[in-house]
Design a protein around this motif. Structure first.
Motif, PDB file in Angstrom:
ATOM      1  N   ASP A  70     -13.788  -4.441 -12.883  1.00 54.34           N
ATOM      2  CA  ASP A  70     -12.711  -3.317 -12.994  1.00 54.34           C
ATOM      3  C   ASP A  70     -13.637  -2.058 -13.746  1.00 54.34           C
ATOM      4  OD1 ASP A  70     -10.472  -4.714 -12.193  1.00 54.34           O
ATOM      5  OD2 ASP A  70      -9.892  -5.374 -14.296  1.00 54.34           O
TER       6      ASP A  70
ATOM      7  N   ALA B 103      -3.608   1.737 -13.448  1.00 54.63           N
ATOM      8  CA  ALA B 103      -2.943   1.045 -12.227  1.00 54.63           C
ATOM      9  C   ALA B 103      -2.487   1.757 -11.011  1.00 54.63           C
ATOM     10  CB  ALA B 103      -2.067   0.057 -12.765  1.00 54.63           C
TER      11      ALA B 103
ATOM     12  N   THR C 180     -16.185   1.482  -2.092  1.00 58.63           N
ATOM     13  CA  THR C 180     -15.090   0.537  -2.537  1.00 58.63           C
ATOM     14  C   THR C 180     -14.042   1.190  -3.044  1.00 58.63           C
ATOM     15  OG1 THR C 180     -17.021  -1.077  -2.998  1.00 58.63           O
ATOM     16  CG2 THR C 180     -14.798  -1.566  -3.906  1.00 58.63           C
ATOM     17  N   PHE C 181     -14.333   2.378  -3.695  1.00 59.46           N
ATOM     18  CA  PHE C 181     -13.113   3.218  -4.212  1.00 59.46           C
ATOM     19  C   PHE C 181     -13.548   4.594  -4.293  1.00 59.46           C
ATOM     20  CE2 PHE C 181     -11.317   5.579  -7.805  1.00 59.46           C
ATOM     21  CZ  PHE C 181     -10.157   5.195  -7.544  1.00 59.46           C
TER      22      PHE C 181
ATOM     23  N   ARG D  87       2.186   1.851  -3.282  1.00 63.80           N
ATOM     24  CA  ARG D  87       1.206   2.279  -4.238  1.00 63.80           C
ATOM     25  C   ARG D  87       1.016   3.725  -4.220  1.00 63.80           C
ATOM     26  NH1 ARG D  87      -4.703  -0.046  -4.329  1.00 63.80           N
ATOM     27  NH2 ARG D  87      -5.584   0.952  -6.004  1.00 63.80           N
TER      28      ARG D  87
ATOM     29  N   MET E 151       0.714  -1.311   0.053  1.00 63.51           N
ATOM     30  CA  MET E 151      -0.137  -0.007   0.026  1.00 63.51           C
ATOM     31  C   MET E 151       0.969   1.169  -0.064  1.00 63.51           C
ATOM     32  SD  MET E 151      -3.009   0.812  -0.077  1.00 63.51           S
ATOM     33  CE  MET E 151      -4.470   1.644   0.425  1.00 63.51           C
TER      34      MET E 151
ATOM     35  N   TRP F 298     -12.404   1.700 -15.285  1.00 62.04           N
ATOM     36  CA  TRP F 298     -11.267   3.049 -15.658  1.00 62.04           C
ATOM     37  C   TRP F 298     -11.793   3.740 -16.621  1.00 62.04           C
ATOM     38  CZ3 TRP F 298     -11.188  -2.286 -17.445  1.00 62.04           C
ATOM     39  CH2 TRP F 298     -11.196  -2.413 -18.737  1.00 62.04           C
TER      40      TRP F 298
ATOM     41  N   SER G 200      -4.186   4.242  -9.600  1.00 54.58           N
ATOM     42  CA  SER G 200      -5.225   4.490  -8.531  1.00 54.58           C
ATOM     43  C   SER G 200      -6.433   3.604  -9.141  1.00 54.58           C
ATOM     44  CB  SER G 200      -5.425   5.822  -8.377  1.00 54.58           C
ATOM     45  OG  SER G 200      -6.533   6.028  -7.608  1.00 54.58           O
ATOM     46  N   ALA G 201      -6.449   2.264  -8.617  1.00 53.62           N
ATOM     47  CA  ALA G 201      -7.422   1.330  -9.454  1.00 53.62           C
ATOM     48  C   ALA G 201      -8.548   1.034  -8.586  1.00 53.62           C
ATOM     49  CB  ALA G 201      -6.764   0.378  -9.979  1.00 53.62           C
TER      50      ALA G 201
ATOM     51  N   ASP H  39      -9.962  -2.048  -6.625  1.00 56.59           N
ATOM     52  CA  ASP H  39      -9.793  -3.165  -6.160  1.00 56.59           C
ATOM     53  C   ASP H  39     -10.926  -3.846  -6.007  1.00 56.59           C
ATOM     54  OD1 ASP H  39      -8.188  -5.575  -5.398  1.00 56.59           O
ATOM     55  OD2 ASP H  39      -7.607  -4.882  -3.411  1.00 56.59           O
ATOM     56  N   HIS H  40     -11.383  -4.790  -6.933  1.00 54.92           N
ATOM     57  CA  HIS H  40     -12.643  -5.685  -6.788  1.00 54.92           C
ATOM     58  C   HIS H  40     -12.354  -6.960  -7.234  1.00 54.92           C
ATOM     59  CE1 HIS H  40     -16.984  -6.523  -7.126  1.00 54.92           C
ATOM     60  NE2 HIS H  40     -17.269  -5.850  -5.922  1.00 54.92           N
ATOM     61  N   PRO H  41     -13.198  -8.005  -6.658  1.00 50.27           N
ATOM     62  CA  PRO H  41     -12.761  -9.371  -7.355  1.00 50.27           C
ATOM     63  C   PRO H  41     -13.562  -9.765  -8.506  1.00 50.27           C
ATOM     64  CG  PRO H  41     -14.151  -9.334  -5.204  1.00 50.27           C
ATOM     65  CD  PRO H  41     -13.738  -8.021  -5.499  1.00 50.27           C
TER      66      PRO H  41
END
Length: 119
Positions: A110, A100, A89-90, A4, A1, A112, A102-103, A105-107
């Motif tokens: 995506d 990438a 979540t974001f 990043r 983290m 963008w 500042s992305a 992060d979800h299972p």
């Protein structure tokens, strides 16, 4: 983290002269991807709009672009919530040329930024 955050800060500082001359756009073009089905979805949003992508709710707060290149490197403030949860979540800036940094992060999904919508 921490790496990043350092990479994101370095990118912001390196791009600072370009970002100093930006304009606000009335909207943005984004792309979402369902990683399970492999289905991409492109959508246009106006500032303040919320779009549903599967279970996600994506809200566009702002989109900016270089004044000398409207189709250039856009960056957008997004808030993403999973379902009806109030917790985000974001939440932050996404950069079209470096998603990438500042992305989301979800299972499963995506999201963008492609570019700002200038009209």
């Amino acid at each position: 983290m921490i790496l990043r955050a350092v990479a994101f800060t370095a990118a912001l500082l390196a791009a600072a002269p370009v970002w100093a001359e930006t304009a606000k756009a009335p909207g943005a073009h984004l792309r979402g991807l369902d990683k399970i089905s492999g289905t991409p979805v492109d959508f246009k949003m106006n500032v303040g709009d919320t779009v549903e992508l599967g279970r996600l709710r994506v809200t566009l707060g702002e989109c900016r672009y270089p004044t000398d290149n409207p189709s250039g490197d856009a960056f957008a403030w997004l808030v993403v919530r999973d379902g009806n949860a109030e917790q985000t979540t974001f939440e932050g800036w996404m950069i079209a040329s470096s998603p990438a940094l500042s992305a989301l992060d979800h299972p499963r999904y995506d999201v963008w930024v492609l570019r700002c919508a200038t009209e």
